[in-house]
Design a protein around this motif. Structure first.
Motif, short mmCIF file in Angstrom:
data_model
loop_
_atom_site.label_atom_id
_atom_site.label_comp_id
_atom_site.label_asym_id
_atom_site.label_seq_id
_atom_site.Cartn_x
_atom_site.Cartn_y
_atom_site.Cartn_z
N VAL A 1 14.78 33.48 123.03
CA VAL A 1 14.59 34.66 121.71
C VAL A 1 15.70 35.11 121.25
N LYS A 2 15.90 35.32 120.18
CA LYS A 2 17.08 35.65 119.56
C LYS A 2 16.80 36.31 118.03
N LEU A 3 17.63 37.23 117.68
CA LEU A 3 17.26 37.53 116.04
C LEU A 3 17.68 36.63 114.99
N THR A 4 16.79 36.61 114.19
CA THR A 4 16.99 35.61 113.19
C THR A 4 17.26 36.42 111.68
N CYS A 5 17.41 35.51 110.61
CA CYS A 5 17.71 36.23 109.36
C CYS A 5 16.41 37.08 108.94
N THR A 6 15.32 36.52 109.46
CA THR A 6 13.83 37.07 109.05
C THR A 6 13.96 38.41 109.64
N ASP A 7 14.30 38.70 110.79
CA ASP A 7 14.44 39.94 111.58
C ASP A 7 15.24 40.92 110.94
N ARG A 8 16.48 40.38 110.24
CA ARG A 8 17.44 41.22 109.91
C ARG A 8 17.22 41.54 108.37
N MET A 9 16.28 40.77 107.70
CA MET A 9 15.97 40.99 106.39
C MET A 9 16.02 42.37 106.05
N PRO A 10 15.06 43.31 106.65
CA PRO A 10 15.13 44.80 105.97
C PRO A 10 16.40 45.24 105.93
N ALA A 11 17.27 45.07 107.09
CA ALA A 11 18.73 45.61 107.04
C ALA A 11 19.51 45.05 106.11
N TYR A 12 19.58 43.76 105.68
CA TYR A 12 20.10 43.13 104.67
C TYR A 12 19.94 43.66 103.38
N MET A 13 18.63 44.03 103.22
CA MET A 13 18.10 44.65 101.72
C MET A 13 18.51 46.15 101.89
N THR A 14 18.49 46.75 102.78
CA THR A 14 19.02 48.20 102.84
C THR A 14 20.61 48.35 102.67
N ALA B 1 29.60 53.02 106.36
CA ALA B 1 29.61 51.51 106.75
C ALA B 1 29.44 51.33 108.11
N ARG B 2 29.76 52.31 109.15
CA ARG B 2 29.41 52.00 110.45
C ARG B 2 28.04 51.99 110.72
N TRP B 3 27.48 53.02 109.99
CA TRP B 3 25.84 53.20 110.18
C TRP B 3 24.99 51.87 109.64
N LEU B 4 25.55 51.22 108.47
CA LEU B 4 25.05 50.10 107.91
C LEU B 4 25.35 48.75 108.90
N THR B 5 26.48 48.81 109.47
CA THR B 5 26.87 47.56 110.43
C THR B 5 25.94 47.78 111.79
N ILE B 6 25.76 48.96 112.19
CA ILE B 6 24.97 49.11 113.51
C ILE B 6 23.37 48.75 113.04
N MET B 7 22.93 48.98 111.83
CA MET B 7 21.68 48.47 111.35
C MET B 7 21.50 47.20 111.52
N GLU B 8 22.69 46.45 111.15
CA GLU B 8 22.49 45.06 110.99
C GLU B 8 22.42 44.33 112.29
N VAL B 9 22.74 44.71 113.41
CA VAL B 9 22.72 44.37 114.85
C VAL B 9 23.35 43.09 114.84
N PRO B 10 24.73 43.02 114.86
CA PRO B 10 25.60 41.76 114.94
C PRO B 10 25.49 41.51 116.54
N LYS B 11 25.51 40.10 116.86
CA LYS B 11 25.55 39.80 118.20
C LYS B 11 26.76 40.12 119.13
N THR B 12 27.94 39.83 118.53
CA THR B 12 29.12 40.30 119.55
C THR B 12 29.86 41.36 118.94
N ASP B 13 30.98 41.77 119.78
CA ASP B 13 31.87 42.66 119.32
C ASP B 13 32.67 42.26 118.13
#
Length: 961
Positions: A506-519, A588-600
């Motif tokens: 199980v991992k996050l895909t582009c489809t899972d992040r699509m709402p965040a990308y659009m935002t 910018a920090r809020w948008l990055t948190i919304m994007e949920v990157p995998k690693t630091d």
């Protein structure tokens, strides 16, 4: 070590007969039973001993002989003998004075209370608030609230207990303090034993120095002589640090291995792993250790985010001042680096890296190279400026403007309120513009483009040299620990799919992040639009204030209207830039948190990219408007362009917008550096530190300062938030220096003066005001180099357009070689002015005081290339306009391609890796192969003679320093 097993056994024996308090380091009077469960009160010092490690077959050969030889009596004698040099008040050590504190976790502690009902659960400790009033106990709402708080505190306590138990299972040793000197704060002090350090160093593939040394070659004969000469010349500029000078011998480094520990110099185990390495090893263990008590697995990041722990940080080595302060790396850095009195000296980069880690060391090394490279740029910029000062009296266009005999009447600068004016009144502006708009400007723009390329190449070579010296040549950043937020979202996704939370697919895909990308896309476009609206608002301010000043009856307001409008507009832009910088950084920090990157690392790169775009647009949009749009979208007299109904777009002065662009750059650059960078960096940390100290009673503050331990002193320091703000500050400055340098030749000088202060300011902040950062290994500056290289390429194009469209360089050139009757600039001012019949003003736009100059005006002049009103095509663009426009574009194309070609040639000419470093890296590889071949031959020889016990290899005496 085997002696520690006997220590643990002795401690258990003493605990069994009730006499272990002295050895454990806390008084028996502080221990109280807390109910039937026999739980100790949380208001005492607890010390947990390490769980024996399962290291069978790994450390058996070296663990013997140390653990068995140390008895409890010997331990006490050793403690007494070493207590003074390792006093826990001065040095970061446990209360026994033997074990170093490698990391500290802090958490919130509730105050104790005497009257509480015992909980039915035996696992919970007594806690809560002190309740003395009966109405509070009788109030059901307060009782329910207290019960919820108690449950929350109990839950966090149990999570801490589980996490700390898991840390002990990993081999770490823990000592706890709760509510001793700082009310409401508990400390978890962590120590990594020798076995854990060896194990983790092997896992992390840390390169450690071996016993083998080899001679370092500094190049060919001529190069070596030049280096020796430069070392003698720069000797007074070197800091008084051991690592500041080039060494002739270097230890051969190799990834640490417990099986090949005989290759390493382990004579002094206390110094083999320095404090920076120890803290980074413990941090890696903290990141791997999990707490499973919650609904989802929690790591140290989640525990910090949920308030289970409040802070986590490594400790500084010791104090920097005071009578009892002993020599340590922090004190040396304070004296030889974080002092304004030694601003002229080089930085001790080796010691900075040793104390703070490679990532921080690379930042200060880059900042030092950047500041050093600003010296020639500042010198050439000052020469260009002085050339303008020396030739201002010989400048023909400015002399024609200042000549009252020309008697040129200009059209009004605004509707109704403004009247006709004499061109001679713009004499001061024209002479000032020549200081920045002269023949040397083009040369300086070309020079700065090549300078940017030279700077990038110089840094690459310097970075490669540091990688070799720091043994980072073969380092590859293979970060695999996912962030806590990413694990949480993966957990939620797996629960939705009714799969096991531990499922690895199980991992996050582009489809899972699509709402965040659009935002993110929508928000970034919206924020850039907000920046444009703000710039437009400042434009309206300038237009309205100019009209208001012209309509004013006060003579004081009517003088120097242009200077007043320019300066106040630039100051307003500066204030808005400073405020919006903070807003954009948070968004910018809020948008990055919304994007949920995998690693630091992924999180940091995405955050840097968003922050750079927003802050770059915020800082440079007003400048871009002044350089390329102001004065070009105004129309002409009788047919001006209006916005919002009645606001006429502002136009440039006769000498052009270059002077206004220079003022905007000067105020923005100086204001950001003095206010946002330096003042905030000094004031904000001191204010935060003062607020943290106000929580302690002022009467006891001085006494506490003398008795506080190292971990308690560091608690009052500011948290380290990363290097991104420091880099961003310098990247924006680099843009100011390179992008519009054709309009402001003094920008490198201001940047140089700022950076000289900035280096010592940052040094003082890192050494005295901030907690010690986690040492992070890195071999380059990451995405910042890509941004720098992109800015250097864009700077060529921007400067080409500034010279071509913002300055009068191309119109002067075209006039001199195409239209001038004598091949000089005589008549150039008249050539740039068009005619307008005042009877063609639109109704309601003519001046209210047409006789302001004392005579009737029939024809006024305005700066543009248009046909006169008596021609067949009145007020249409003239042939000169199209000729000059073609020359402008031709210059942009030629300038861009020539400078880009020259930059690429310099890039190709200078190798990325210095030749001597390339030779040394190749030599190191051969020596490593030779070392292992010798080891293999030694093994075969031992097997041949039947000696099963391996003997450590010794290097030749000639290779020993």
């Amino acid at each position: 070590m085997k002696g520690e097993d006997d220590v643990n056994t002795a401690m258990k024996d003493e605990e069994a007969d009730g006499s272990g308090e002295k050895l454990l380091g806390f008084n028996s009077t502080e221990e109280q039973a807390s109910g039937p469960g026999g739980q100790d009160s949380m208001w005492r010092n607890e010390r947990y001993e390490s769980v024996p490690l399962d290291v069978k077959g790994i450390d058996e050969d070296n663990s013997k002989g140390t653990r068995d030889s140390l008895h409890p009596q010997t331990l006490r004698k050793t403690r007494q003998s070493e207590e003074r040099p390792k006093d826990s008040n001065l040095w970061p050590y446990f209360q026994d004075g033997l074990r170093r504190i490698d990391y500290v976790l802090t958490y919130h502690v509730q105050k104790p209370h005497s009257a509480r009902k015992q909980k039915s659960r035996s696992c919970c400790l007594s806690r809560g608030r002190n309740r003395t009033s009966s109405p509070a106990r009788d109030d059901p709402e307060l009782a329910a609230q207290e019960q919820r708080l108690d449950y929350h505190e109990d839950d966090m306590r149990l999570r801490r207990d589980e996490f700390e138990e898991n840390l002990r299972e990993m081999g770490l040793e823990i000592e706890k303090e709760e509510g001793t000197k700082i009310p409401g704060v508990g400390f978890v002090k962590i120590h990594a034993p020798w076995e854990v350090l060896c194990r983790e160093a092997e896992f992390m593939k840390l390169k450690m120095p071996t016993i083998k040394k080899y001679e370092v070659s500094h190049g060919s004969g001529i190069t070596e002589k030049v280096n020796m000469f430069m070392q003698k010349v720069t000797a007074p500029l070197q800091p008084k640090v051991v690592d500041s000078r080039t060494e002739n011998e270097k230890h051969l480094s190799y990834a640490f291995s417990r099986e090949k520990r005989h290759l390493f110099d382990l004579s002094d185990r206390n110094s083999f792993f320095n404090s920076k390495t120890r803290s980074s090893i413990v941090y890696e263990i903290l990141k791997r250790t999990k707490c499973t008590r919650a609904k989802y697995v929690m790591g140290i990041s989640s525990l910090l985010g949920s308030g289970v722990y409040t802070d986590a940080y490594p400790l500084h080595d010791g104090d920097i001042d005071g009578e009892l302060a002993e020599t340590n790396d922090r004190k040396i850095l304070y004296e030889e680096w974080a002092s304004y009195s030694i601003f002229y000296k080089y930085q001790p980069i080796g010691l900075i890296r040793k104390y703070f880690g490679e990532k921080v060391g690379l930042y200060f090394a880059w900042l030092g190279v950047y500041t050093q490279m600003l010296i020639p740029a500042a010198v050439v910029g000052v020469i260009v400026f002085l050339y303008g000062c020396a030739t201002v009296d010989d400048n023909i266009p400015s002399n024609e403007i200042c000549d009252e005999r020309n008697n040129i009447t200009m059209c009004p600068m605004c509707d109704r309120a403004c009247s006709y004016w004499k061109l001679v009144t713009a004499c001061g502006t024209a002479r000032a513009s020549h200081l920045f708009d002269n023949a040397a400007t083009v040369f300086f723009a070309i020079f700065m483009a090549l300078w940017a390329t030279m700077f990038m190449e110089h840094w690459k070579r310097r970075q490669m040299r540091l990688n070799y010296v720091w043994d980072m040549t073969g380092f590859e950043d293979t970060e695999s620990h996912p962030r806590a937020e990413y694990e949480f979202h993966v957990m939620k996704k797996s629960l939705k799919k009714e799969q096991s939370p531990k499922a690895g697919n199980v991992k996050l895909t582009c489809t899972d992040r699509m709402p965040a990308y659009m935002t993110i896309i929508v928000m970034m476009i919206f924020l850039i639009f907000v920046t444009l609206v703000i710039v437009f608002g400042v434009v309206l301010y300038r237009v309205s204030i100019m009209t208001a000043l012209h309509m004013s009856s006060t003579p004081t307001f009517r003088t120097n209207i242009r200077a007043t409008v320019k300066t106040t507009g630039a100051v307003i832009n500066l204030i808005i830039i400073i405020i919006m910088d903070e807003v954009y950084g948070a968004i910018a920090r809020w948008l990055t948190i919304m994007e949920v990157p995998k690693t630091d690392k992924s999180f940091e790169e995405r955050l840097i990219f968003k922050t750079f775009i927003l802050k770059f647009a915020n800082a440079f949009t007003p400048i871009v408007y002044l350089a390329f749009f102001r004065g070009r979208l105004i129309g002409r007299p009788g047919k001006y362009i209006y916005v919002l109904g009645s606001y006429r777009m502002e136009e440039c002065a006769h000498a052009g917008c270059l002077m206004e662009l220079c003022i905007q750059l000067c105020i923005t650059m100086l204001g950001k550096q003095l206010i946002q960078n330096n003042l905030f960096e000094i004031g904000v940390p001191k204010l935060k530190k003062l607020l943290r100290r106000r929580k302690i009673d002022k009467k006891h503050q001085e006494e506490l300062n003398k008795t506080l331990h190292r971990h308690e002193k560091d608690h009052f320091l500011g948290p380290f938030v990363g290097l991104n703000p420091e880099y961003m500050e310098m990247i924006i400055q680099f843009g100011m220096v390179t992008l519009f340098v054709a309009s402001f030749p003094l920008a490198p000088l201001f940047a140089l003066l700022n950076n000289i202060i900035e280096i010592r300011l940052d040094a003082k902040k890192f050494v005295t005001e901030l907690r010690r950062p986690i040492a992070v290994r890195a071999k380059d500056i990451g995405i910042w180099y890509t941004l720098l290289r992109g800015l250097s390429k864009v700077a060529v194009i921007v400067n080409a357009f500034v010279i071509s469209f913002t300055s009068d360089f191309i119109p002067r050139l075209v006039y001199q070689y195409m239209y001038s009757p004598d091949g000089t600039l005589h008549g150039f001012v008249n050539h740039t002015l068009s005619y307008f019949n005042v009877s063609h003003f639109q109704p309601g736009t003519e001046p209210l005081q047409p006789l302001h100059l004392g005579y009737r005006v029939d024809v006024c002049r305005y700066k543009d290339y248009r046909d006169p009103p008596w021609s067949d095509t009145p007020y249409e663009f003239s042939r000169e306009f199209w000729a000059i426009l073609a020359a402008r574009f031709a210059f942009v194309i030629v300038f861009q391609n020539v400078v880009m070609l020259m930059s690429d040639f310099v890039d190709w000419l200078i190798p990325d890796i210095p030749k001597d470093i390339s030779v040394q890296i190749h030599k190191e590889r051969n020596l490593i192969v030779e070392l292992f071949m010798k080891e293999e031959r030694g093994k075969k020889h031992r097997n041949t003679i039947g000696d099963p016990s391996p003997q450590p290899l010794r290097s030749r005496p000639s290779s020993q320093a």
